[in-house]
Design an enzyme around this catalytic site. Structure first.
Site, mmCIF file in Angstrom:
data_model
loop_
_atom_site.group_PDB
_atom_site.id
_atom_site.type_symbol
_atom_site.label_atom_id
_atom_site.label_comp_id
_atom_site.label_asym_id
_atom_site.label_seq_id
_atom_site.Cartn_x
_atom_site.Cartn_y
_atom_site.Cartn_z
ATOM 1 N N ARG A 1 -1.033 18.032 -12.163
ATOM 2 C CA ARG A 1 -0.500 17.828 -10.806
ATOM 3 C C ARG A 1 -1.565 17.948 -9.727
ATOM 4 O O ARG A 1 -1.576 17.152 -8.790
ATOM 5 C CB ARG A 1 0.686 18.763 -10.532
ATOM 6 C CG ARG A 1 1.245 18.668 -9.109
ATOM 7 C CD ARG A 1 2.678 19.170 -8.990
ATOM 8 N NE ARG A 1 2.877 20.434 -9.680
ATOM 9 C CZ ARG A 1 2.423 21.617 -9.240
ATOM 10 N NH1 ARG A 1 1.776 21.700 -8.111
ATOM 11 N NH2 ARG A 1 2.649 22.702 -9.937
ATOM 12 N N TYR A 32 5.018 -0.274 10.278
ATOM 13 C CA TYR A 32 5.774 -0.373 9.033
ATOM 14 C C TYR A 32 7.116 0.350 9.203
ATOM 15 O O TYR A 32 7.157 1.539 9.519
ATOM 16 C CB TYR A 32 4.963 0.219 7.878
ATOM 17 C CG TYR A 32 5.682 0.114 6.568
ATOM 18 C CD1 TYR A 32 5.880 -1.121 5.976
ATOM 19 C CD2 TYR A 32 6.209 1.238 5.955
ATOM 20 C CE1 TYR A 32 6.576 -1.232 4.783
ATOM 21 C CE2 TYR A 32 6.899 1.132 4.761
ATOM 22 C CZ TYR A 32 7.083 -0.106 4.187
ATOM 23 O OH TYR A 32 7.779 -0.205 3.012
ATOM 24 N N ASP A 90 -3.426 3.201 9.530
ATOM 25 C CA ASP A 90 -2.841 2.505 8.383
ATOM 26 C C ASP A 90 -3.526 1.138 8.319
ATOM 27 O O ASP A 90 -3.260 0.256 9.130
ATOM 28 C CB ASP A 90 -1.326 2.364 8.569
ATOM 29 C CG ASP A 90 -0.650 1.625 7.403
ATOM 30 O OD1 ASP A 90 -1.353 0.945 6.634
ATOM 31 O OD2 ASP A 90 0.588 1.712 7.291
ATOM 32 N N LYS A 145 -0.117 -2.649 -2.075
ATOM 33 C CA LYS A 145 -0.290 -3.987 -1.523
ATOM 34 C C LYS A 145 -1.635 -4.560 -1.964
ATOM 35 O O LYS A 145 -1.852 -4.778 -3.135
ATOM 36 C CB LYS A 145 -0.121 -3.931 0.001
ATOM 37 C CG LYS A 145 1.107 -3.108 0.457
ATOM 38 C CD LYS A 145 2.440 -3.739 0.114
ATOM 39 C CE LYS A 145 3.647 -2.844 0.373
ATOM 40 N NZ LYS A 145 3.788 -2.310 1.715
HETATM 41 C C1 PLP Z 1 4.231 -1.087 2.200
HETATM 42 C C2 PLP Z 1 3.629 -0.428 3.371
HETATM 43 C C3 PLP Z 1 3.707 0.959 3.540
HETATM 44 C C4 PLP Z 1 4.454 1.849 2.574
HETATM 45 O O1 PLP Z 1 3.904 1.814 1.288
HETATM 46 P P1 PLP Z 1 4.783 2.107 -0.028
HETATM 47 O O2 PLP Z 1 3.803 2.033 -1.131
HETATM 48 O O3 PLP Z 1 5.850 1.055 -0.079
HETATM 49 O O4 PLP Z 1 5.383 3.464 0.140
HETATM 50 C C5 PLP Z 1 3.061 1.526 4.636
HETATM 51 N N1 PLP Z 1 2.393 0.765 5.525
HETATM 52 C C6 PLP Z 1 2.310 -0.570 5.395
HETATM 53 C C7 PLP Z 1 1.540 -1.349 6.407
HETATM 54 C C8 PLP Z 1 2.925 -1.209 4.321
HETATM 55 O O5 PLP Z 1 2.841 -2.546 4.217
#
Ligand code: PLP
Length: 384
Positions: free
Chosen positions: A54, A106, A179, A204
């Site tokens: 963990r 997001y 982000d 992504k």
């Molecule tokens: C998909 C996404 C998230 C969240 O990610 P997850 O892996 O689905 O939890 C956060 N920020 C952006 C810009 C995203 O496209």
């Protein structure tokens, strides 16, 4: 592990996933470490540094090392989703804390900030983060602990000026978190522009094959804030699984070529439909008509990402019909994979979303761009 690479470009480091060769077999792909627990030494210590699965894992550490190099940071923490990484970034702040976040961001993270963050001692102010003055006006001196940016931001691809926000954050003793999921480390380097931590939904582009859910935080420094974030991940059990880390490392080997191709293809799709009378507006930071183009041109390098949105002139129903009529694009949420996706975004974001109801979000993959243009063209056909 032996034969580490000499100082090389990020592309080289990524293509070889750090260049490690397995000491025991000479394998050029690292073995997958699935163990959840490790043998104690005779003297009761753990001299190899691994105790339990963990807190950390060697395969996860290897994937983290690749991303740390790509972002030019000091350390990376991988976790089980982008949401885990993002919430970890907030939960690592000393609270109570005031944080500033963008109106356009997001949607699931915005939902958490709007509805859940308060119970964790976070007071959130949402601003139009496309203008630095709005961020400056929202700062509560001595109380604001973090400015959160997403750039380009879902689903309008709104740009925020990272360097300017970094200056503000520093001036007020706050942290700047970015982000950077859409920009990827190929197109943008938030830490070099002054950010303290960069977050990715590694689900992504970083993984890039729509088969792993993962998230990352890369830190500019191994400081107290990093230590608290590591503790949150350890205490909440948010670490990424080793198999997912291995797939992610494999995905990152091709990140540079994927993003370069997807950026070129998205630009071609954007230019094509910008001239289409059935489209009200193409939202793509690479177009000079986009409100964030000047900032994008300054802080993104070699492309504007594979993400764009189009607004269908015939309205909401026609936009949904168009998404239903494509044959090459896949009608699905998410982004950044090798297959192109189309989504009527307002349908998933729900009430309170700033997303226009006539908007289709496009994630451009690796197909031939002429096929993508022809397919969207025929799907729009009925809507003249
Ligand atoms: C998909 C996404 C998230 C969240 O990610 P997850 O892996 O689905 O939890 C956060 N920020 C952006 C810009 C995203 O496209």
């Amino acid at each position: 592990m032996t034969d580490k690479l000499p100082p090389v470009h990020a592309e080289t480091f990524a293509a070889q996933a750090g260049g490690d060769v397995d000491a025991e077999t000479g394998a050029i792909v690292p073995p997958l470490h699935m163990a959840t627990t490790y043998i104690r030494d005779a003297d009761n210590a753990y001299s190899k540094g691994y105790v339990y699965g963990r807190p950390d894992n060697l395969t996860v550490r290897q994937a983290e090392a690749v991303l740390t190099r790509l972002e030019g940071g000091a350390a990376t923490l991988l976790s089980g989703s982008g949401m885990t990484s993002a919430t970890c970034a907030f939960l690592a702040l000393e609270r109570p804390a005031h944080v500033i976040a963008p109106e356009v961001m997001y949607w699931a993270l915005k939902l958490w900030l709007r509805e859940d963050a308060k119970s964790h001692g976070l007071d959130v102010t949402f601003v139009d983060a496309s203008r630095i003055e709005n961020i400056a006006a929202a700062i509560k001196p001595g109380i604001t602990k973090m400015i959160w940016l997403e750039t380009p931001a879902n689903p309008l691809w709104t740009l925020s000026d990272i360097a300017a926000a970094a200056g503000l954050a520093r001036q007020h003793g706050a942290l700047l978190a970015v982000d950077s999921t859409v920009a990827t480390p190929v197109l943008s380097q938030p830490l070099a522009l002054g950010a303290d931590v960069v977050m990715h939904a590694a689900t992504k582009y970083l993984n890039g094959h729509s088969d792993v859910v993962a998230g990352s935080l890369t830190f500019a420094r191994r400081d107290d804030y990093f230590g608290r974030a590591e503790r949150v991940r350890r205490m909440l059990g948010g670490i990424l699984g080793p198999f997912e880390a291995m797939l992610l490392m494999r995905g990152m080997r091709t990140l540079h070529v994927r993003v370069a191709h997807q950026s070129r293809a998205a630009m071609a799709v954007a230019k094509h439909f910008a001239a289409d009378p059935r489209i009200v507006e193409v939202l793509y930071p690479g177009l000079q008509t986009h409100a964030g183009h000047a900032i994008a041109a300054r802080q993104m390098r070699g492309g504007y990402s594979g993400m764009l949105s189009v607004r269908v002139k015939a309205g909401t129903a026609a936009a949904i019909r168009t998404a239903a009529q494509v044959k090459v694009w896949k009608r699905a949420t998410s982004l950044g994979g090798v297959e192109s996706l189309i989504e009527h975004r307002a349908s998933i974001e729900g009430l309170g979303s700033p997303c226009p109801p006539d908007l289709l979000r496009l994630s451009v993959g690796l197909e031939h761009v002429d096929d993508l243009i022809a397919d969207l063209d025929q799907a729009l056909g009925a809507n003249v």
